[in-house]
Structure formats: structure tokens, C-alpha cells
Scaffold this motif. Structure first.
Motif, PDB file in Angstrom:
ATOM      1  N   LEU A 199       4.045   6.971   2.718  1.00 11.61           N
ATOM      2  CA  LEU A 199       4.663   5.706   3.362  1.00 11.61           C
ATOM      3  C   LEU A 199       3.996   4.691   2.679  1.00 11.61           C
ATOM      4  O   LEU A 199       2.834   4.616   2.011  1.00 11.61           O
ATOM      5  CB  LEU A 199       3.947   5.802   4.970  1.00 11.61           C
ATOM      6  CG  LEU A 199       4.162   6.758   5.897  1.00 11.61           C
ATOM      7  CD1 LEU A 199       3.171   7.820   5.887  1.00 11.61           C
ATOM      8  CD2 LEU A 199       4.579   5.978   7.102  1.00 11.61           C
TER       9      LEU A 199
ATOM     10  N   GLN B 196       0.470  11.448   3.637  1.00 16.76           N
ATOM     11  CA  GLN B 196       0.148  12.234   4.906  1.00 16.76           C
ATOM     12  C   GLN B 196       0.504  13.441   4.858  1.00 16.76           C
ATOM     13  O   GLN B 196       1.891  13.842   4.615  1.00 16.76           O
ATOM     14  CB  GLN B 196       0.859  11.356   6.226  1.00 16.76           C
ATOM     15  CG  GLN B 196       0.523  11.875   7.667  1.00 16.76           C
ATOM     16  CD  GLN B 196       1.131  11.517   8.678  1.00 16.76           C
ATOM     17  OE1 GLN B 196       2.411  10.926   8.561  1.00 16.76           O
ATOM     18  NE2 GLN B 196       0.389  11.308   9.853  1.00 16.76           N
TER      19      GLN B 196
ATOM     20  N   LEU C 106      -3.490   9.591   7.711  1.00 13.91           N
ATOM     21  CA  LEU C 106      -3.028   9.020   6.223  1.00 13.91           C
ATOM     22  C   LEU C 106      -4.186   9.082   5.177  1.00 13.91           C
ATOM     23  O   LEU C 106      -4.989   8.360   5.656  1.00 13.91           O
ATOM     24  CB  LEU C 106      -2.313   7.478   6.449  1.00 13.91           C
ATOM     25  CG  LEU C 106      -0.767   7.495   6.981  1.00 13.91           C
ATOM     26  CD1 LEU C 106      -0.707   8.194   8.422  1.00 13.91           C
ATOM     27  CD2 LEU C 106      -0.314   6.057   7.003  1.00 13.91           C
TER      28      LEU C 106
ATOM     29  N   ILE D 226       4.167  13.670   3.635  1.00 13.42           N
ATOM     30  CA  ILE D 226       4.952  12.133   3.811  1.00 13.42           C
ATOM     31  C   ILE D 226       4.425  11.011   3.234  1.00 13.42           C
ATOM     32  O   ILE D 226       3.246  10.744   3.106  1.00 13.42           O
ATOM     33  CB  ILE D 226       5.092  12.099   5.360  1.00 13.42           C
ATOM     34  CG1 ILE D 226       5.846  13.077   6.289  1.00 13.42           C
ATOM     35  CG2 ILE D 226       5.742  10.599   5.723  1.00 13.42           C
ATOM     36  CD1 ILE D 226       5.601  13.008   7.546  1.00 13.42           C
TER      37      ILE D 226
ATOM     38  N   TYR E 235       1.007  -1.085  -0.083  1.00 18.33           N
ATOM     39  CA  TYR E 235      -0.060   0.013   0.040  1.00 18.33           C
ATOM     40  C   TYR E 235       0.874   1.198  -0.057  1.00 18.33           C
ATOM     41  O   TYR E 235       1.954   1.283   0.737  1.00 18.33           O
ATOM     42  CB  TYR E 235      -0.707   0.131   1.306  1.00 18.33           C
ATOM     43  CG  TYR E 235      -1.678  -1.179   1.381  1.00 18.33           C
ATOM     44  CD1 TYR E 235      -1.124  -2.361   2.031  1.00 18.33           C
ATOM     45  CD2 TYR E 235      -3.119  -1.283   1.155  1.00 18.33           C
ATOM     46  CE1 TYR E 235      -1.973  -3.367   2.282  1.00 18.33           C
ATOM     47  CE2 TYR E 235      -3.779  -2.463   1.362  1.00 18.33           C
ATOM     48  CZ  TYR E 235      -3.274  -3.451   1.979  1.00 18.33           C
ATOM     49  OH  TYR E 235      -3.908  -4.655   2.207  1.00 18.33           O
TER      50      TYR E 235
ATOM     51  N   PHE F  51       4.517  -0.979   8.534  1.00 19.75           N
ATOM     52  CA  PHE F  51       4.624   0.507   7.661  1.00 19.75           C
ATOM     53  C   PHE F  51       6.301   0.696   7.426  1.00 19.75           C
ATOM     54  O   PHE F  51       7.159   0.619   8.438  1.00 19.75           O
ATOM     55  CB  PHE F  51       3.990   1.611   8.056  1.00 19.75           C
ATOM     56  CG  PHE F  51       2.783   1.824   7.686  1.00 19.75           C
ATOM     57  CD1 PHE F  51       1.743   1.342   8.880  1.00 19.75           C
ATOM     58  CD2 PHE F  51       2.209   2.066   6.704  1.00 19.75           C
ATOM     59  CE1 PHE F  51       0.457   1.069   8.320  1.00 19.75           C
ATOM     60  CE2 PHE F  51       0.702   2.204   6.101  1.00 19.75           C
ATOM     61  CZ  PHE F  51      -0.067   1.535   7.244  1.00 19.75           C
ATOM     62  N   GLY F  52       6.829   1.355   6.396  1.00 17.19           N
ATOM     63  CA  GLY F  52       8.169   1.892   6.284  1.00 17.19           C
ATOM     64  C   GLY F  52       8.168   2.971   6.904  1.00 17.19           C
ATOM     65  O   GLY F  52       7.253   3.710   7.524  1.00 17.19           O
ATOM     66  N   GLY F  53       9.348   3.664   7.161  1.00 15.97           N
ATOM     67  CA  GLY F  53       9.771   4.855   7.814  1.00 15.97           C
ATOM     68  C   GLY F  53       9.208   6.087   7.279  1.00 15.97           C
ATOM     69  O   GLY F  53       9.145   7.180   7.877  1.00 15.97           O
TER      70      GLY F  53
ATOM     71  N   TYR G  26       0.457   5.179   0.874  1.00 18.56           N
ATOM     72  CA  TYR G  26      -0.156   6.283   1.634  1.00 18.56           C
ATOM     73  C   TYR G  26       0.539   7.641   1.430  1.00 18.56           C
ATOM     74  O   TYR G  26       1.513   7.804   1.614  1.00 18.56           O
ATOM     75  CB  TYR G  26      -0.297   5.973   2.915  1.00 18.56           C
ATOM     76  CG  TYR G  26      -1.782   4.883   3.339  1.00 18.56           C
ATOM     77  CD1 TYR G  26      -1.162   3.619   3.330  1.00 18.56           C
ATOM     78  CD2 TYR G  26      -2.709   5.213   3.596  1.00 18.56           C
ATOM     79  CE1 TYR G  26      -2.118   2.567   3.720  1.00 18.56           C
ATOM     80  CE2 TYR G  26      -3.877   4.325   3.774  1.00 18.56           C
ATOM     81  CZ  TYR G  26      -3.528   3.003   3.776  1.00 18.56           C
ATOM     82  OH  TYR G  26      -4.352   1.922   4.168  1.00 18.56           O
TER      83      TYR G  26
END
Lengths: 111, 113
Positions: free
Chosen positions: A88, A37, A43, A86, A33, A101-103, A35
Motif C-alpha cells: 500500500l 501487509q 501494516l 499487499i 509512504y 492510502f491507495g487501494g 507499507y
């Protein structure tokens, strides 16, 4: 456990330039996925990829999942200030119920 | 429009206080999640629930508990708030199907002083 690593961590681009964000998984992905933000908010879902080699587009944003299903890229064409935020990547993990989730990648677009 | 609603956008609490963060979803989703988000660390899962009264620990459950008495409501509880729990807290919900996206609330920025 599955880990998602995003690169770069932050990005500053001039308005109108193209850019790419990468997301690499430590294990095979059974869904990926993307997203977005806006700063200080929740998100917003962009798109989901499931099949190896799959590519999806929404307006000027294109996401791809590689054939091996371990890496995804998000490409923005002709960036605009509205693209700032941001980004993600996330993936189902465990029995599929949990999402990891990634950073995140912090994008700034200079007018 | 589908909605996940968190009870507060901003919250300031004192060290040692018991803090309740509430989340309500109107989509009849089975799964609900609490994450915290910190700069450079991304989203980290605190707890999730796949059914009423059911809960599973995420990556960082220490110092937190949760409650899910009704399907639409998932509460995060900080038993004794500490300054290192100052963070952005995000609630999400999702169906049981693993090929569906999660919907997020607007976030609660908690400051513990």
C-alpha cells in the motif's frame, strides 16, 4: 481531497522475477509512504519518500518518487515468496495530520 | 519496540449490539487513527484524533463514534452493529510531524452476524 491510485490491483509473478507497483496521486505529494501487509495482519512500514527524484532501497525493494512528485513506483528485484502480501502507498493529506492510502496491490510469488 | 496494540484479533458480534474496539499505543503519539479495510477498497479512514478529547471525521464516519479520554488510548464504537460493518479494522498512531510514518496495530477482524 487527495486520491491515490495503485496499479496493478493484483500481480502473480514467478519466483526470481522482477516487478513494479505504481502509485499515482491526484495532487502533489508532500510525502509518500510504502507499507507491506501480510494477509490478515497489520501494516509494516517499508520506506518514506519526500523529495522529487528521491530513491530509497531496502534489501531488494527500491522505491522512487518522480520529479513532479505525483507518482511513485516500488520495484522488487528477484522476487521471493517472502515478498508476497499487499503493498500500500500512503500520503499525508489535509493539514498533514491525516493519512490517505491507495487501494493496495496484492502480490503473489509462485515458487 | 514501539507498539500499537488492538484489544482483539477476531471478534464476532450480533446485529444491533454495541461494539467497542480498543487501541493502545506506547509511543506518546499525538495522532491516532481508525481505518477499515475491505477487499478492493483499500484502507478507508473512519476517524482520527490529534489530541485527547479531540476527533475529526474521516471518509466514512457514519455508524461509528470514537473516544479518546487518554493520550495513549483510542476507542472505536459501533453504536448498533450491522452486517455491512463486517470488516478488518486497523488502528494507527503517528507523531504530529507530517514526515514521520504511522505505526499500525495487528488489526481486528470483526464479523457481524
Amino acid at each position: 481531497s487527495q486520491e491515490l491510485e495503485q496499479s496493478p490491483q493484483s500481480l502473480i509473478v514467478q519466483e526470481g522475477k522482477n516487478l513494479t507497483i505504481n502509485c499515482t496521486s491526484s495532487k502533489t505529494l508532500y510525502g509518500l509512504y510504502w507499507y507491506k501487509q501480510k494477509y490478515g495482519e497489520g501494516l509494516i512500514f517499508l520506506m518514506m519518500l519526500q523529495k522529487g527524484g528521491e530513491e530509497k532501497s531496502h534489501e531488494k525493494i527500491t522505491a522512487k518518487l518522480d520529479e513532479k512528485k505525483q507518482q511513485s513506483s516500488l520495484h522488487i528485484t528477484a522476487s521471493q515468496p517472502s515478498h508476497a502480501g499487499i503493498y500500500l502507498c500512503g500520503a499525508p493529506t489535509g493539514a498533514g495530520n491525516m493519512l490517505t492510502f491507495g487501494g493496495g496491490t496484492r502480490l503473489m510469488v509462485k515458487p | 519496540d514501539v507498539k500499537v496494540t488492538q484489544s482483539s484479533r477476531y471478534l464476532v458480534k450480533r446485529t444491533g449490539e454495541k461494539v467497542f474496539l480498543e487501541c493502545v499505543q506506547d509511543m506518546d503519539h499525538e495522532n491516532m487513527f481508525w481505518y477499515r479495510q475491505d477487499p478492493g477498497l483499500g484502507l478507508r479512514l473512519i476517524y482520527f484524533s490529534y489530541d485527547v478529547k479531540m476527533k475529526e471525521k474521516g471518509d466514512i464516519p457514519e455508524g461509528y463514534s470514537v473516544s479518546r479520554e487518554k493520550k495513549e488510548r483510542f476507542s472505536l464504537i459501533l453504536e448498533s452493529a450491522s452486517t455491512n460493518q463486517t470488516s478488518m479494522y486497523l488502528c494507527a498512531s503517528r507523531t504530529l510531524r507530517y514526515d514521520t510514518e504511522a505505526f499500525f496495530g495487528q488489526g481486528t477482524r470483526l464479523t457481524v452476524v
